[in-house]
Design a protein around this motif. Structure first.
Motif, PDB file in Angstrom:
ATOM      1  N   LEU A  52     -47.431  72.957  17.461  1.00  0.00           N
ATOM      2  CA  LEU A  52     -48.012  73.335  18.752  1.00  0.00           C
ATOM      3  C   LEU A  52     -49.190  74.297  18.577  1.00  0.00           C
ATOM      4  O   LEU A  52     -50.300  74.012  19.071  1.00  0.00           O
ATOM      5  CB  LEU A  52     -46.926  73.936  19.656  1.00  0.00           C
ATOM      6  N   PRO A  53     -49.021  75.424  17.884  1.00  0.00           N
ATOM      7  CA  PRO A  53     -50.186  76.301  17.707  1.00  0.00           C
ATOM      8  C   PRO A  53     -51.297  75.686  16.866  1.00  0.00           C
ATOM      9  O   PRO A  53     -52.466  76.039  17.038  1.00  0.00           O
ATOM     10  CB  PRO A  53     -49.599  77.549  17.039  1.00  0.00           C
ATOM     11  N   LEU A  54     -50.953  74.757  15.962  1.00  0.00           N
ATOM     12  CA  LEU A  54     -52.001  74.066  15.212  1.00  0.00           C
ATOM     13  C   LEU A  54     -52.874  73.234  16.148  1.00  0.00           C
ATOM     14  O   LEU A  54     -54.095  73.183  16.002  1.00  0.00           O
ATOM     15  CB  LEU A  54     -51.385  73.171  14.130  1.00  0.00           C
ATOM     16  N   LEU A  78     -51.643  91.637  15.494  1.00  0.00           N
ATOM     17  CA  LEU A  78     -50.805  90.737  14.690  1.00  0.00           C
ATOM     18  C   LEU A  78     -49.334  91.053  14.895  1.00  0.00           C
ATOM     19  O   LEU A  78     -48.496  90.151  15.026  1.00  0.00           O
ATOM     20  CB  LEU A  78     -51.173  90.849  13.209  1.00  0.00           C
ATOM     21  N   CYS A  79     -48.992  92.340  14.933  1.00  0.00           N
ATOM     22  CA  CYS A  79     -47.596  92.742  15.142  1.00  0.00           C
ATOM     23  C   CYS A  79     -47.095  92.301  16.515  1.00  0.00           C
ATOM     24  O   CYS A  79     -45.994  91.750  16.641  1.00  0.00           O
ATOM     25  CB  CYS A  79     -47.463  94.261  14.999  1.00  0.00           C
ATOM     26  N   ALA A  83     -53.620  83.513  14.690  1.00  0.00           N
ATOM     27  CA  ALA A  83     -52.950  83.520  13.387  1.00  0.00           C
ATOM     28  C   ALA A  83     -51.551  84.113  13.507  1.00  0.00           C
ATOM     29  O   ALA A  83     -50.611  83.672  12.837  1.00  0.00           O
ATOM     30  CB  ALA A  83     -53.784  84.299  12.377  1.00  0.00           C
ATOM     31  N   GLY A  84     -51.407  85.125  14.369  1.00  0.00           N
ATOM     32  CA  GLY A  84     -50.091  85.712  14.578  1.00  0.00           C
ATOM     33  C   GLY A  84     -49.107  84.722  15.159  1.00  0.00           C
ATOM     34  O   GLY A  84     -47.959  84.628  14.724  1.00  0.00           O
ATOM     35  N   PHE A  85     -49.571  83.952  16.154  1.00  0.00           N
ATOM     36  CA  PHE A  85     -48.713  82.926  16.734  1.00  0.00           C
ATOM     37  C   PHE A  85     -48.395  81.826  15.731  1.00  0.00           C
ATOM     38  O   PHE A  85     -47.315  81.246  15.749  1.00  0.00           O
ATOM     39  CB  PHE A  85     -49.379  82.322  17.975  1.00  0.00           C
TER      40      PHE A  85
END
Length: 385
Positions: free
Chosen positions: A56-58, A218-219, A343-345
């Motif tokens: 999905l995030p891709l 990111l956190c 990137a975090g997701f």
């Protein structure tokens, strides 16, 4: 604290766009609650599930470079409505497939639709803020969180009633397609805006204050991605709650996130971004510890609700701060922040899947608590707005 909401809910165009935010939340909340169904149907281990969720995030990341082109070509209003219709259809596909590669492809399509709809509807919000001199962005994101809560509760009830997940998702699909046609005249009446493309809004290598903001982001984003994709799995596999309550951990998380975002436009100016985000981190850490230490239905829901409250104002503060980094071209900080947030997701669900498979899911959630500690410490080292 909530006086600004009266303006929002009596503003016809704002409410129409907010319905798109809510619909996206309901669809995502329903899907997230049905993730255990997919895991069980295809007998996936946690690592395999993490890789599947990556699709999905891709899809969203792959579509990001093209969303601006589509919006500038066809208009933010049209793409908001088309995105809602397409998103409603493809969200029903993963639970309707009988072949795992098709599930993965369906999730990729969901990511594409989310990317287009997300940028389009946020551009509509920006246009309304400019046109009417109002602040509705945080509230619209609060509507998404409210939809996330409602979707997770609805999916929990239909799961408890043994209603087919495919039936549940297709009912939502037809409902939101109808909604798109219903709100079309109002959405089309919004002043059209183009997305500016200039050299200053390109990705830059982060350093200094922007780097610290991105590390905090990111956190918070890994935390958000983990809660969205793994809360229902935790409720079923660790808490072993009845089917009726599988989605209530996510519902509690979403409810407190929506309340936090509704209040954000009042809290952030009053107390400052640093204080709000610092306290939020502490609340999120405590919530995860409660969910891990007391893996029972009620305590897990309370714990996840605290996490939602803790991360609720993270995105508004960090996105707003990245756009105001001194000495940086307008838009450059925001573009860079958006790249790393994605990137975090991307990393969150996969990280949790592999750690959970190697050790266990509570330990993987403990890593998320440690990320909360990192963001609390980093908040003290940078000026947020």
């Amino acid at each position: 604290m909530f006086k600004h909401l009266s303006t929002f809910f009596f503003h016809r165009q704002s409410l129409a766009v907010a319905m798109v935010f809510t619909a996206m939340g309901i669809l995502f909340g329903s899907w997230a609650t049905l993730i255990p169904f997919i895991k069980q149907k295809y007998t996936l281990d946690d690592a395999q599930l993490g890789l599947l969720l990556l699709c999905l995030p891709l899809g969203a990341a792959g579509m990001n470079p093209f969303t601006t082109i589509l919006i500038n070509r066809f208009g933010m209003r049209t793409m908001t409505l088309v995105g809602l219709i397409f998103m409603s259809i493809v969200y029903a596909m993963p639970v309707s497939m009988s072949y795992l590669p098709l599930v993965a492809f369906s999730l990729f399509l969901v990511g594409l639709s989310i990317s287009v709809t997300n940028v389009s509807m946020n551009t509509c919000v920006t246009s309304l803020e400019h046109q009417y001199n109002i602040n509705i962005m945080s509230t619209c994101h609060g509507m998404f969180s409210a939809g996330l809560m409602l979707g997770s509760i609805l999916a929990s009830f239909t799961q408890g009633m043994k209603i087919s997940p495919a039936y549940h998702m297709w009912i939502l699909a037809f409902s939101f397609i109808s909604l798109a046609f219903f709100i079309r005249p109002t959405v089309i009446s919004i002043h059209e805006e183009k997305i500016e493309q200039n050299d200053g809004a390109k990705f830059v290598f982060p350093k200094g204050a922007l780097l610290l903001m991105i590390l905090i982001s990111l956190c918070t984003n890994i935390t958000e991605g983990t809660m969205a994709d793994w809360t229902a799995v935790y409720m079923r596999d660790v808490v072993q709650t009845p089917d009726y309550f599988i989605g209530w951990g996510l519902a509690g998380y979403s409810f407190c996130m929506s309340v936090g975002r509704f209040a954000g436009d009042a809290l952030i100016p009053r107390y400052g971004g640093n204080a709000v985000l610092r306290i939020g981190g502490i609340i999120a850490i405590c919530g995860i510890i409660i969910a891990i230490a007391l893996p029972y239905t009620i305590t897990a829901i309370i714990g996840f609700a605290m996490v939602g409250a803790g991360v609720s104002c993270g995105a508004p503060i960090l996105y707003g701060s990245s756009a105001r980094v001194p000495g940086m071209a307008k838009g450059a900080g925001l573009a860079t922040m958006n790249t790393f947030s994605m990137a975090g997701f991307l990393a969150g669900p996969v990280l949790i899947g592999f750690v959970s498979e190697s050790i266990n899911l509570p330990f993987a959630f403990g890593i998320i608590a440690s990320l909360g500690l990192i963001w609390v410490l980093l908040v003290n080292k940078v000026k947020l707005y």
